[in-house]
Design a protein around this motif. Structure first.
Motif, PDB file in Angstrom:
ATOM      1  N   LEU A  22      39.173  50.309  30.093  1.00 16.12           N
ATOM      2  CA  LEU A  22      38.575  49.065  30.566  1.00 16.12           C
ATOM      3  C   LEU A  22      38.812  48.881  32.054  1.00 16.12           C
ATOM      4  O   LEU A  22      37.913  48.466  32.797  1.00 16.12           O
ATOM      5  CB  LEU A  22      39.134  47.880  29.780  1.00 16.12           C
ATOM      6  N   ALA A  23      40.030  49.200  32.502  1.00 19.89           N
ATOM      7  CA  ALA A  23      40.329  49.111  33.927  1.00 19.89           C
ATOM      8  C   ALA A  23      39.446  50.089  34.713  1.00 19.89           C
ATOM      9  O   ALA A  23      38.965  49.766  35.803  1.00 19.89           O
ATOM     10  CB  ALA A  23      41.810  49.407  34.171  1.00 19.89           C
ATOM     11  N   TYR A  24      39.223  51.270  34.167  1.00 19.71           N
ATOM     12  CA  TYR A  24      38.348  52.254  34.820  1.00 19.71           C
ATOM     13  C   TYR A  24      36.921  51.722  34.912  1.00 19.71           C
ATOM     14  O   TYR A  24      36.264  51.854  35.950  1.00 19.71           O
ATOM     15  CB  TYR A  24      38.372  53.561  34.035  1.00 19.71           C
ATOM     16  N   LEU A  25      36.425  51.107  33.834  1.00 21.49           N
ATOM     17  CA  LEU A  25      35.054  50.606  33.832  1.00 21.49           C
ATOM     18  C   LEU A  25      34.871  49.462  34.821  1.00 21.49           C
ATOM     19  O   LEU A  25      33.863  49.375  35.513  1.00 21.49           O
ATOM     20  CB  LEU A  25      34.672  50.147  32.415  1.00 21.49           C
ATOM     21  N   TYR A  26      35.837  48.556  34.849  1.00 21.19           N
ATOM     22  CA  TYR A  26      35.726  47.440  35.778  1.00 21.19           C
ATOM     23  C   TYR A  26      35.944  47.885  37.222  1.00 21.19           C
ATOM     24  O   TYR A  26      35.379  47.306  38.142  1.00 21.19           O
ATOM     25  CB  TYR A  26      36.738  46.341  35.425  1.00 21.19           C
ATOM     26  N   GLY A  27      36.772  48.903  37.405  1.00 20.77           N
ATOM     27  CA  GLY A  27      37.056  49.347  38.761  1.00 20.77           C
ATOM     28  C   GLY A  27      37.676  48.228  39.573  1.00 20.77           C
ATOM     29  O   GLY A  27      38.635  47.587  39.158  1.00 20.77           O
ATOM     30  N   LYS A  28      37.065  47.936  40.694  1.00 22.80           N
ATOM     31  CA  LYS A  28      37.574  46.885  41.578  1.00 22.80           C
ATOM     32  C   LYS A  28      36.846  45.560  41.379  1.00 22.80           C
ATOM     33  O   LYS A  28      37.010  44.646  42.167  1.00 22.80           O
ATOM     34  CB  LYS A  28      37.442  47.340  43.030  1.00 22.80           C
ATOM     35  N   GLU A  29      36.013  45.493  40.323  1.00 20.74           N
ATOM     36  CA  GLU A  29      35.278  44.256  40.078  1.00 20.74           C
ATOM     37  C   GLU A  29      36.236  43.186  39.560  1.00 20.74           C
ATOM     38  O   GLU A  29      36.887  43.362  38.542  1.00 20.74           O
ATOM     39  CB  GLU A  29      34.160  44.493  39.054  1.00 20.74           C
ATOM     40  N   ALA A  30      36.298  42.070  40.273  1.00 18.00           N
ATOM     41  CA  ALA A  30      37.208  41.002  39.878  1.00 18.00           C
ATOM     42  C   ALA A  30      36.547  40.014  38.918  1.00 18.00           C
ATOM     43  O   ALA A  30      37.212  39.402  38.087  1.00 18.00           O
ATOM     44  CB  ALA A  30      37.715  40.256  41.118  1.00 18.00           C
ATOM     45  N   ASP A  31      35.214  39.855  39.031  1.00 17.56           N
ATOM     46  CA  ASP A  31      34.504  38.867  38.233  1.00 17.56           C
ATOM     47  C   ASP A  31      34.196  39.440  36.852  1.00 17.56           C
ATOM     48  O   ASP A  31      33.063  39.801  36.551  1.00 17.56           O
ATOM     49  CB  ASP A  31      33.213  38.454  38.944  1.00 17.56           C
ATOM     50  N   ARG A  32      35.191  39.497  36.002  1.00 17.52           N
ATOM     51  CA  ARG A  32      35.017  40.150  34.703  1.00 17.52           C
ATOM     52  C   ARG A  32      34.071  39.375  33.789  1.00 17.52           C
ATOM     53  O   ARG A  32      33.327  39.969  33.024  1.00 17.52           O
ATOM     54  CB  ARG A  32      36.362  40.350  34.018  1.00 17.52           C
ATOM     55  N   ASP A  33      34.090  38.047  33.874  1.00 16.60           N
ATOM     56  CA  ASP A  33      33.241  37.263  32.987  1.00 16.60           C
ATOM     57  C   ASP A  33      31.766  37.488  33.284  1.00 16.60           C
ATOM     58  O   ASP A  33      30.926  37.337  32.397  1.00 16.60           O
ATOM     59  CB  ASP A  33      33.567  35.773  33.115  1.00 16.60           C
ATOM     60  N   GLY A  34      31.435  37.829  34.504  1.00 16.58           N
ATOM     61  CA  GLY A  34      30.045  37.999  34.880  1.00 16.58           C
ATOM     62  C   GLY A  34      29.588  39.438  34.908  1.00 16.58           C
ATOM     63  O   GLY A  34      28.497  39.730  35.396  1.00 16.58           O
ATOM     64  N   ARG A  35      30.403  40.343  34.401  1.00 12.22           N
ATOM     65  CA  ARG A  35      30.080  41.758  34.524  1.00 12.22           C
ATOM     66  C   ARG A  35      29.862  42.438  33.179  1.00 12.22           C
ATOM     67  O   ARG A  35      29.935  43.661  33.075  1.00 12.22           O
ATOM     68  CB  ARG A  35      31.203  42.479  35.281  1.00 12.22           C
ATOM     69  N   ALA A  36      29.560  41.683  32.154  1.00 10.95           N
ATOM     70  CA  ALA A  36      29.387  42.279  30.830  1.00 10.95           C
ATOM     71  C   ALA A  36      28.217  43.257  30.811  1.00 10.95           C
ATOM     72  O   ALA A  36      28.304  44.331  30.213  1.00 10.95           O
ATOM     73  CB  ALA A  36      29.172  41.184  29.787  1.00 10.95           C
ATOM     74  N   THR A  37      27.114  42.898  31.471  1.00 14.63           N
ATOM     75  CA  THR A  37      25.963  43.799  31.511  1.00 14.63           C
ATOM     76  C   THR A  37      26.316  45.092  32.233  1.00 14.63           C
ATOM     77  O   THR A  37      25.925  46.186  31.814  1.00 14.63           O
ATOM     78  CB  THR A  37      24.776  43.124  32.206  1.00 14.63           C
ATOM     79  N   TYR A  38      27.091  44.964  33.296  1.00 12.21           N
ATOM     80  CA  TYR A  38      27.534  46.148  34.037  1.00 12.21           C
ATOM     81  C   TYR A  38      28.350  47.060  33.125  1.00 12.21           C
ATOM     82  O   TYR A  38      28.157  48.276  33.118  1.00 12.21           O
ATOM     83  CB  TYR A  38      28.367  45.712  35.240  1.00 12.21           C
ATOM     84  N   ILE A  39      29.234  46.490  32.340  1.00 12.46           N
ATOM     85  CA  ILE A  39      30.062  47.293  31.440  1.00 12.46           C
ATOM     86  C   ILE A  39      29.184  47.950  30.376  1.00 12.46           C
ATOM     87  O   ILE A  39      29.370  49.115  30.033  1.00 12.46           O
ATOM     88  CB  ILE A  39      31.156  46.433  30.789  1.00 12.46           C
ATOM     89  N   GLY A  40      28.231  47.202  29.836  1.00 17.64           N
ATOM     90  CA  GLY A  40      27.338  47.781  28.840  1.00 17.64           C
ATOM     91  C   GLY A  40      26.595  48.987  29.372  1.00 17.64           C
ATOM     92  O   GLY A  40      26.471  50.021  28.690  1.00 17.64           O
TER      93      GLY A  40
END
Length: 292
Positions: free
Chosen positions: A180-198
């Motif tokens: 999960l940390a790898y997928l998020y990378g340096k993105e801090a806005d986790r709540d708004g990045r669900a589409t990015y993770i998908g």
């Protein structure tokens, strides 16, 4: 059990009719509803067979009407999205590890709901020329890769700096938190990045190869994303039925924004693709252009 419970029960049993059957079936139902019946027969129907009639009527409504018109949601599954993704992780762990030879190619055939379809031959170690459809992609050898398909004929075959990229990923995490940390990378806005993770999950599961432990970590990490929804009665791009996992669009997105929906086999939980695409074949071959 009230009427709504009965509707849900019948929906789970019979599912929904395909779109092409809805219009003629609705017309037949409405025509029957407009037919003249003696008042006495109508009274007897409700007095003697109300329960049977209600079940039949519910069956007709569930089979004919879109889901959002009978109050049970647009195909929302009773399955929990976390459970589906956890089962997908368990299924991935059971797959045998098949390390390819560096000189092989990953062959992936994808079918789309809207053609054309796609075939790729990707160099396993990234040093050999790959083929994406009919387009060559230069392999990276000694820090240089040839350029193909350029708009300028004079640039065709010229070399550019590169770093070889392998489609066989042995560098990825094998635990959910690390993935999960790898997928998020340096993105801090986790709540708004669900589409990015998908989309990131789809990219890794699609035209790359992970070790079983990393595949499992990928789906377990996805299960930690907030706002996921499990969907029943979905199909992938080839029409194969499965259960869908919908990743929500970021807050404030356009009403036209489409969430990504990953589709898994409802029995084996194997990854199938998305609502628009279907991974039909994924294996190794020895030569570009060769099919298994």
């Amino acid at each position: 059990m009230d009427e709504l419970d009965l509707i849900r029960d019948r929906a789970d049993t019979i599912g929904f009719a395909p779109a092409e059957h809805l219009t003629p079936a609705r017309e037949r139902l409405l025509a029957a509803a407009r037919g003249e019946r003696p008042h006495r027969s109508r009274r007897l129907f409700w007095a003697a067979g109300a329960s049977i009639g209600l079940a039949a009527a519910i069956t007709a409504v569930v089979a004919l009407a879109p889901a959002d018109r009978v109050g049970i949601g647009a195909g929302v599954a009773h399955a929990d999205p976390v459970k589906v993704l956890t089962e997908a992780a368990s299924s991935a762990l059971k797959e045998p590890a098949k390390p390819p030879r560096p000189d092989q190619f990953l062959y992936v055939k994808t079918e789309y709901a809207i053609p054309p379809n796609r075939e790729v031959w990707l160099s396993v170690d990234g040093t050999r020329d790959s083929l994406i459809g009919n387009s060559k992609e230069g392999g990276c050898r000694n820090g240089k890769a040839p350029m193909y398909g350029t708009n300028d004929p004079r640039a065709e075959g010229t070399l550019e700096d590169c770093v070889p990229e392998s489609v066989y990923r042995t560098d990825l995490p094998t635990t959910a938190d690390a993935m999960l940390a790898y997928l998020y990378g340096k993105e801090a806005d986790r709540d708004g990045r669900a589409t990015y993770i998908g989309k990131a999950v789809y990219t890794l599961a699609y035209e790359q190869v992970l070790q079983p432990a990393s595949y499992a970590a990928l789906f377990e990490a996805a299960a930690k994303v907030p706002g996921l929804t499990a969907l029943d009665h979905v199909t992938d791009g080839a029409g194969r039925p499965g259960v869908g996992i919908r990743f929500p669009v970021p807050p404030g997105s356009s009403p036209k924004a489409q969430p990504i929906v990953l589709v898994f086999d409802a029995t084996t939980y194997q990854f199938l693709g998305t609502e628009d695409s279907a991974v039909m074949v994924k294996t190794y071959v020895d030569e570009v252009g060769r099919r298994p």
